[in-house]
Write a protein that holds these residues in place. Sequence first.
Motif, PDB file in Angstrom:
ATOM      1  N   THR A 126     -15.687  93.479 -28.991  1.00 22.42           N
ATOM      2  CA  THR A 126     -14.338  93.633 -29.551  1.00 22.42           C
ATOM      3  C   THR A 126     -13.304  92.921 -28.687  1.00 22.42           C
ATOM      4  N   VAL A 127     -13.422  93.080 -27.371  1.00 26.82           N
ATOM      5  CA  VAL A 127     -12.507  92.425 -26.430  1.00 26.82           C
ATOM      6  C   VAL A 127     -12.686  90.908 -26.508  1.00 26.82           C
ATOM      7  N   ASN A 128     -13.940  90.468 -26.529  1.00 28.84           N
ATOM      8  CA  ASN A 128     -14.224  89.033 -26.606  1.00 28.84           C
ATOM      9  C   ASN A 128     -13.635  88.406 -27.867  1.00 28.84           C
ATOM     10  N   CYS A 129     -13.754  89.120 -28.992  1.00 28.20           N
ATOM     11  CA  CYS A 129     -13.237  88.598 -30.270  1.00 28.20           C
ATOM     12  C   CYS A 129     -11.723  88.453 -30.243  1.00 28.20           C
ATOM     13  N   ALA A 130     -11.037  89.448 -29.697  1.00 27.27           N
ATOM     14  CA  ALA A 130      -9.571  89.371 -29.598  1.00 27.27           C
ATOM     15  C   ALA A 130      -9.165  88.181 -28.742  1.00 27.27           C
ATOM     16  N   SER A 131      -9.891  87.966 -27.649  1.00 27.82           N
ATOM     17  CA  SER A 131      -9.612  86.843 -26.759  1.00 27.82           C
ATOM     18  C   SER A 131      -9.839  85.510 -27.471  1.00 27.82           C
ATOM     19  N   ARG A 132     -10.932  85.420 -28.232  1.00 22.04           N
ATOM     20  CA  ARG A 132     -11.248  84.179 -28.962  1.00 22.04           C
ATOM     21  C   ARG A 132     -10.224  83.891 -30.058  1.00 22.04           C
ATOM     22  N   LEU A 133      -9.727  84.953 -30.706  1.00 26.06           N
ATOM     23  CA  LEU A 133      -8.703  84.762 -31.733  1.00 26.06           C
ATOM     24  C   LEU A 133      -7.426  84.198 -31.120  1.00 26.06           C
ATOM     25  N   TRP A 169      -6.526  82.520 -43.024  1.00 28.10           N
ATOM     26  CA  TRP A 169      -7.122  81.394 -42.312  1.00 28.10           C
ATOM     27  C   TRP A 169      -8.579  81.201 -42.732  1.00 28.10           C
ATOM     28  N   GLY A 170      -9.142  82.187 -43.393  1.00 30.12           N
ATOM     29  CA  GLY A 170     -10.534  82.096 -43.826  1.00 30.12           C
ATOM     30  C   GLY A 170     -11.509  82.533 -42.741  1.00 30.12           C
ATOM     31  N   ALA A 171     -12.775  82.258 -42.973  1.00 30.56           N
ATOM     32  CA  ALA A 171     -13.826  82.630 -42.023  1.00 30.56           C
ATOM     33  C   ALA A 171     -13.905  81.591 -40.918  1.00 30.56           C
ATOM     34  N   LEU A 172     -13.782  82.045 -39.676  1.00 29.69           N
ATOM     35  CA  LEU A 172     -13.814  81.129 -38.535  1.00 29.69           C
ATOM     36  C   LEU A 172     -14.976  81.457 -37.615  1.00 29.69           C
ATOM     37  N   LYS A 173     -15.584  80.424 -37.100  1.00 33.34           N
ATOM     38  CA  LYS A 173     -16.639  80.577 -36.100  1.00 33.34           C
ATOM     39  C   LYS A 173     -15.963  80.595 -34.739  1.00 33.34           C
ATOM     40  N   VAL A 174     -16.127  81.698 -34.013  1.00 26.46           N
ATOM     41  CA  VAL A 174     -15.510  81.773 -32.693  1.00 26.46           C
ATOM     42  C   VAL A 174     -16.566  81.601 -31.615  1.00 26.46           C
ATOM     43  N   LYS A 175     -16.154  81.023 -30.523  1.00 31.29           N
ATOM     44  CA  LYS A 175     -17.046  80.685 -29.423  1.00 31.29           C
ATOM     45  C   LYS A 175     -17.810  81.913 -28.913  1.00 31.29           C
TER      46      LYS A 175
END
Length: 198
Positions: A126-133, A169-175
């Motif tokens: 969850t933390v990683n996803c917020a950071s990637r966004l 923004w649609g579906a995004l692939k995050v690192k």
Amino acid sequence: ILFTDTCNFTTVSEQLTPSELMSWLNRGMSIAVDAVNKRDGMVNKFTGDGMLAVFGTPLSNGKNEDAKNAINAAEEIQIKFKELNEQLKKEKTHKMRLRIGIHSGIVLTGSLGNTQRLEYAVIGDTVNCASRLESCEKNRQHNLVRVLVSSTTRESLDNDDNKYCWETWGALKVKGRREELLVYELKDSELEDEEANR
């Protein structure tokens, strides 16, 4: 989780003295910290020119309320940054822009370190996803404060969702993540600052 990062910090840091830079940065940080604290959020750590804030830990107000608090904090930051930048313009100093990423989910919390250095840590996907966004497509910003929100957080708003203005923004692939995230931008309820991207 609400993650922030100051745009173009390295460029600004080259043009100000250390004391001027710290003073400039603290003006933006103060706005963000106040917005989080008044909504039962907790600033977990500062990340140089950004911060990690948490809503719903150690005690949750409920999924809807935690999500709404995070979104409302981001909205306040958008509004207050307009006021801040008007003042910075009068002072003929550098504009301040911000990126925010917000995602909801399960996190692991606890004391991290040892007896010499102990810190309350918040970790997990969850933390990683917020950071990637927050760091996603940095060049795609047309306002002073860009706020990207995952569908997980938006769905948690329930009936409060229609109070906000969204752009898909649609579906995004995050690192670092196999699953894509469905992403929305929380748009400023007032007119966009056309000068923000110049």
